[in-house]
Design a protein around this motif. Structure first.
Motif, short mmCIF file in Angstrom:
data_model
loop_
_atom_site.label_atom_id
_atom_site.label_comp_id
_atom_site.label_asym_id
_atom_site.label_seq_id
_atom_site.Cartn_x
_atom_site.Cartn_y
_atom_site.Cartn_z
N GLU A 226 0.80 -1.23 0.00
CA GLU A 226 0.00 0.00 0.00
C GLU A 226 0.84 1.28 0.00
O GLU A 226 0.46 2.28 -0.61
N LYS A 230 0.70 3.83 -3.18
CA LYS A 230 0.37 5.25 -3.01
C LYS A 230 1.44 6.13 -3.65
O LYS A 230 1.12 7.10 -4.35
N ASP A 251 -6.07 13.74 -0.79
CA ASP A 251 -6.90 12.62 -0.34
C ASP A 251 -8.06 12.39 -1.30
O ASP A 251 -8.40 11.25 -1.61
N LEU A 254 -6.74 10.73 -4.46
CA LEU A 254 -6.42 9.32 -4.23
C LEU A 254 -7.69 8.47 -4.12
O LEU A 254 -7.73 7.34 -4.62
N THR A 258 -8.21 5.55 -6.80
CA THR A 258 -8.12 4.21 -6.24
C THR A 258 -9.46 3.48 -6.31
O THR A 258 -9.52 2.27 -6.56
N MET A 278 -4.58 1.07 1.35
CA MET A 278 -4.20 2.46 1.15
C MET A 278 -5.37 3.39 1.47
O MET A 278 -5.20 4.42 2.13
N LEU A 282 -6.37 6.74 4.64
CA LEU A 282 -6.79 8.12 4.37
C LEU A 282 -7.71 8.58 5.50
O LEU A 282 -8.76 8.00 5.74
#
Length: 372
Positions: A226, A230, A251, A254, A258, A278, A282
């Motif tokens: 992870e 990232k 964030d 991502l 993701t 991952m 967050l």
């Protein structure tokens, strides 16, 4: 008992009384969304989470990929609010995601010549007459190392509730409805009747989008850790939206990228597990709890709240909760939902708690054949 239920039952009772930290949940969430020139992306029609809803309206008209949601006539679709989602005893987003990671990593490896996906979606729009219409869409993709074959169909539109149906009938039951677009002199037009299937083919090796255009070979080479995953993704983060030059917090970016990887792409079981882990790290991801998706399937949802703006001229943006719905048993994604938190923009006319848009993943598998 499935893994989520096992973890829920084992959780100490006193932990259920801990309230959600609203400052953490809401920090770094807002970002400006524009309807400008999109960044270069994969040939596969982009699933439009985070896009202006005007883009989705245009897609509905032209029968390309549309995010859609809701039910037919009857009660308008609603979802648990953020307050309802933080009930005592519910698992945190981190716990849900870590269980999903474990389950995902247990899935057996499969192979084939084509990566095949089929999605069903619905999207709610407020028509110029003041009634809400639900627009339906079906999309299929067959992706190989050398290109993408697609088949999409507009499945029609209908009033979202009995009240909306009465307003539509009072307007003469038009076969086409106009959808106003904030900041634009012309709106979009959506047809009531279903359209014919549209097929397409685009050659090329860069068939997916993951912060940049990527190939199937790129996906096979993704890190299954992870932290490294990232770092790999953030090499392509430039502080901007996944769809335009509008600013976007790290964030939020991502989460968007993701979640697309998890729902959309043929990655290994270990990479999918790393993606879940991952997301678990967050701080702004929250737990929603058990939900029923657009296909009637039960799942567990985690979410990220964000501003939704049609364009920079839109002075009344809305706020939506972007949800990733997870199958508890397998650690796979059932789909995505966009729930109205604050009506505004293209969500004006909808009520808080309504599922403004969603898509459900019906098939996601390797196959050796494709439809002609």
């Amino acid at each position: 008992m499935n893994p989520i239920d096992e973890l829920r039952a084992a959780r100490p009772a006193h932990l259920g009384d801990t309230p959600t930290d609203e400052r953490t949940r809401r920090s770094e969430l807002a970002y400006a969304m524009s309807h400008g020139t999109p960044v270069k992306r994969r040939a596969k029609p982009r699933l439009m989470w985070g896009l202006s809803l005007a883009g989705a309206a245009a897609a509905a008209v032209t029968a390309v990929a549309v995010l859609t949601a809701g039910t037919g006539a009857g009660t308008a679709p609603r979802a648990p609010s953020a307050v309802e989602s933080s009930a005592p005893g519910e698992l945190t987003a981190q716990q849900v995601l870590l269980v999903a990671a474990t389950q995902a990593e247990r899935q057996p490896a499969t192979s084939g010549e084509f990566w095949h996906t089929r999605t069903m979606g619905r999207h709610l729009f407020t028509a110029a007459g003041g009634y809400v219409m639900a627009v339906k869409q079906r999309d299929e993709m067959w992706v190989s190392a050398n290109g993408v074959w697609s088949r999409s169909q507009h499945l029609g539109a209908e009033p979202a509730t009995d009240e909306d149906r009465a307003k539509w009938a009072a307007a003469g039951s038009p076969s086409e409805v106009e959808i106003p677009v904030p900041g634009k002199p012309r709106g979009m037009r959506v047809t009531i009747a279903p359209g014919k299937p549209h097929t397409g083919h685009q050659a090329g090796k860069e068939v997916f989008w993951l912060g940049r255009n990527v190939t199937l070979a790129d996906l096979k080479g993704l890190p299954d850790d992870e932290v490294k995953l990232k770092a790999w993704l953030l090499r392509h983060y430039e502080g901007k939206s996944t769809e335009s030059d509008a600013p976007m917090a790290e964030d939020a970016w991502l989460f968007q990228v993701t979640a697309g990887l998890i729902t959309d792409m043929p990655v290994s079981a270990k990479v999918r597990g790393a993606a879940f882990r991952m997301l678990a790290a967050l701080p702004s991801v929250t737990a929603v709890g058990e939900v029923t998706d657009a296909e009637g399937r039960s799942g567990t949802a985690i979410a990220f709240e964000q501003e939704s703006r049609v364009n920079l001229a839109d002075d009344n943006p809305g706020t939506v909760q972007d949800r990733l719905v997870i199958d508890e048993e397998t650690g796979t994604a059932l789909g995505r939902e966009s729930v109205v938190v604050k009506p505004g923009g293209m969500q004006a006319g909808l009520e808080p708690g309504m599922v403004g848009s969603s898509f459900a993943v019906v098939r996601a598998e390797w196959t050796d054949s494709r439809a002609s």
